[in-house]
Write a protein that holds these residues in place. Structure first.
Motif, PDB file in Angstrom:
ATOM      1  N   CYS A   1      17.433 -14.306  14.083  1.00  0.00           N
ATOM      2  CA  CYS A   1      17.467 -13.286  15.131  1.00  0.00           C
ATOM      3  C   CYS A   1      17.610 -13.926  16.514  1.00  0.00           C
ATOM      4  CB  CYS A   1      16.180 -12.459  15.102  1.00  0.00           C
ATOM      5  SG  CYS A   1      15.767 -11.806  13.469  1.00  0.00           S
TER       6      CYS A   1
ATOM      7  N   ASN B   1      15.484  -6.517   7.416  1.00  0.00           N
ATOM      8  CA  ASN B   1      15.973  -5.824   8.610  1.00  0.00           C
ATOM      9  C   ASN B   1      14.855  -5.034   9.283  1.00  0.00           C
ATOM     10  OD1 ASN B   1      18.513  -6.797   7.873  1.00  0.00           O
ATOM     11  ND2 ASN B   1      19.531  -4.926   8.541  1.00  0.00           N
ATOM     12  N   TRP B   2      14.009  -4.419   8.472  1.00  0.00           N
ATOM     13  CA  TRP B   2      12.845  -3.700   9.013  1.00  0.00           C
ATOM     14  C   TRP B   2      11.928  -4.662   9.766  1.00  0.00           C
ATOM     15  CZ3 TRP B   2       7.800  -4.779   7.459  1.00  0.00           C
ATOM     16  CH2 TRP B   2       6.814  -3.965   8.047  1.00  0.00           C
TER      17      TRP B   2
ATOM     18  N   GLU C   1       9.777   3.785   5.701  1.00  0.00           N
ATOM     19  CA  GLU C   1      11.212   3.928   5.944  1.00  0.00           C
ATOM     20  C   GLU C   1      11.962   4.133   4.638  1.00  0.00           C
ATOM     21  OE1 GLU C   1      13.208   1.113   8.354  1.00  0.00           O
ATOM     22  OE2 GLU C   1      11.946   1.479  10.127  1.00  0.00           O
TER      23      GLU C   1
ATOM     24  N   ALA D   1      14.457  -5.888  20.787  1.00  0.00           N
ATOM     25  CA  ALA D   1      15.917  -5.828  20.748  1.00  0.00           C
ATOM     26  C   ALA D   1      16.499  -7.203  20.431  1.00  0.00           C
ATOM     27  CB  ALA D   1      16.453  -5.333  22.084  1.00  0.00           C
TER      28      ALA D   1
ATOM     29  N   HIS E   1      19.884  -2.603   4.756  1.00  0.00           N
ATOM     30  CA  HIS E   1      18.914  -1.563   5.124  1.00  0.00           C
ATOM     31  C   HIS E   1      17.571  -1.827   4.455  1.00  0.00           C
ATOM     32  CE1 HIS E   1      21.338  -0.520   1.643  1.00  0.00           C
ATOM     33  NE2 HIS E   1      20.386   0.267   1.196  1.00  0.00           N
TER      34      HIS E   1
ATOM     35  N   HIS F   1       4.007  -3.740  15.450  1.00  0.00           N
ATOM     36  CA  HIS F   1       4.951  -3.297  14.424  1.00  0.00           C
ATOM     37  C   HIS F   1       4.308  -3.281  13.039  1.00  0.00           C
ATOM     38  CE1 HIS F   1       8.715  -2.548  12.430  1.00  0.00           C
ATOM     39  NE2 HIS F   1       8.694  -3.702  11.796  1.00  0.00           N
TER      40      HIS F   1
ATOM     41  N   THR G   1      12.702  -7.321  11.395  1.00  0.00           N
ATOM     42  CA  THR G   1      13.272  -7.736  12.693  1.00  0.00           C
ATOM     43  C   THR G   1      12.849  -6.807  13.829  1.00  0.00           C
ATOM     44  OG1 THR G   1      15.332  -6.450  12.471  1.00  0.00           O
ATOM     45  CG2 THR G   1      15.330  -8.682  11.544  1.00  0.00           C
ATOM     46  N   LYS G   2      12.514  -5.565  13.505  1.00  0.00           N
ATOM     47  CA  LYS G   2      12.129  -4.603  14.536  1.00  0.00           C
ATOM     48  C   LYS G   2      10.852  -5.030  15.258  1.00  0.00           C
ATOM     49  CE  LYS G   2      14.344  -0.757  12.123  1.00  0.00           C
ATOM     50  NZ  LYS G   2      14.168   0.574  11.471  1.00  0.00           N
TER      51      LYS G   2
ATOM     52  N   ARG H   1       4.000  -7.780  20.009  1.00  0.00           N
ATOM     53  CA  ARG H   1       4.999  -6.900  19.385  1.00  0.00           C
ATOM     54  C   ARG H   1       4.849  -6.888  17.866  1.00  0.00           C
ATOM     55  NH1 ARG H   1      10.724  -8.248  22.557  1.00  0.00           N
ATOM     56  NH2 ARG H   1      10.040  -7.612  24.659  1.00  0.00           N
TER      57      ARG H   1
END
Length: 350
Positions: free
Chosen positions: A227, A112-113, A322, A120, A108, A245, A115-116, A241
């Motif tokens: 990914c 991982n953040w 986050e 998808a 978390h 982000h 990758t957003k 993207r």
């Protein structure tokens, strides 16, 4: 919440054992006890400007993603900015805690953040983390076979007397048509030397197998992410993207040899911050990180891999929002958590 309780809760949120061995993580500055924390202040980099903001907002503990103290301080004076940070923190009774690469590794966490920004996708760590301890109480497993005689009983009795022996089991076995006993045990590195000496003394060493136990891999935990996008996307769309982000007006781009902005991206390897050592040699269509060495970029491009660089802390800072929400839940809303408004990447386009 007192400082000790909060530090313990932060360590539960992300175990410091996941941090890289070279890192300097945990509680770096501690005001004299007792110290109560009502306000936790989050920042990516603790600069002097950010420290003044923390003072003005009456922070009791600063969580600085990057450790402001990395190399040992030989003195604490007013001469250098990092020494001044320590002085200001102690003057205003503000603790400083840094998680750094522990937050890179957790499922978390920062990577991982990041990758957003790709859309998808499914992903796995590029370099998985291992559990902090071995699966058994020991670093090695020893197996040997011996005849069912009093001689074996003597050996087993002596083995049991060695400190650091665990999981000792005996099972009947047939070796070359003879009934024997297979002995299996786990032991520490130090105990292994004594076991080997004992088995050699009793002429059993030539029948012995020694295995180095491996610490188990932790699921979804580790450095970097590989990914796989749900659907291939053009490099130009990926750029849009990522800008969206990370809330950036621009990025730096190196297009892989033989590729164009319309080339599809199906697989991307990423690492927040400085990713050269993590990404090097990974097979992907795209490398995404904050910064890479010039020659590592050249290597990637020559191998047909495009590279997107966003500056070091720009690939990390957005995670703080986050983090604030996750920590609020983890700490059961017992303290006020705020994110720095002064923290920013030191580089800009002029």
């Amino acid at each position: 919440m007192n400082l000790g309780e909060l530090v313990s809760a932060l360590n539960d949120f992300a175990s410091l054992s996941l941090a890289e061995s070279w890192d300097n993580v945990g509680l770096l500055v501690e005001p004299s006890p007792p110290h109560t924390v009502n306000t936790l202040f989050l920042t990516n980099d603790l600069t002097e400007e950010v420290m003044e903001e923390a003072v003005q907002k009456k922070a009791d503990l600063i969580l600085s993603y990057h450790p402001p103290i990395f190399t040992p301080l030989k003195r604490v004076t007013w001469k250098t900015w990092k020494e001044r940070l320590v002085i200001r923190a102690l003057e205003h009774r503000i603790g400083i805690y840094s998680p750094h690469t522990a937050y890179d590794a957790i499922p978390h966490g920062v990577n991982n953040w990041l990758t957003k920004g790709l859309g998808a996708c499914t992903f796995i760590p590029l370099h998985p983390s291992t559990a902090p301890s071995y699966p058994a109480e020991g670093t090695h497993r020893v197996e040997f076979c011996a005849d069912n005689t009093e001689h074996l009983d003597t050996v087993l009795s002596k083995i049991k007397g060695i400190q650091g022996i665990s999981c000792l089991t005996t099972l009947p076995a047939r070796v070359e048509g003879e009934e024997q006993t297979r002995v299996t045990l786990s032991c520490s590195q130090k105990a292994l030397l004594e076991v080997v000496a004992l088995l050699s003394q009793h002429s059993l060493y030539h029948k012995t197998e020694i295995l180095l136990l491996q610490k188990p891999l932790l699921p979804h935990t580790g450095m970097g992410r590989l990914c796989t996008l749900s659907e291939p996307v053009s490099l130009s769309d990926i750029i849009k993207r990522i800008k969206s982000h990370l809330k950036l007006p621009h990025i730096r781009l190196a297009v892989g040899m033989g590729k164009t902005l319309e080339s599809p991206v199906k697989k991307a390897a990423l690492c927040a911050g400085s990713g050269s050592s993590i990404l090097k040699g990974m097979e992907a269509d795209l490398y995404l990180t904050g910064e890479m060495s010039h020659h590592d970029v050249l290597d990637a491009v020559a191998n047909g891999i495009s590279v997107i660089l966003c500056e070091h802390s720009n690939t990390e800072r957005g995670f703080l929002s986050e983090l604030r929400d996750m920590l609020a839940v983890h700490l059961q809303n017992k303290i006020n958590i705020i994110v720095s408004e002064k923290d920013r990447d030191p580089l800009q386009v002029a």
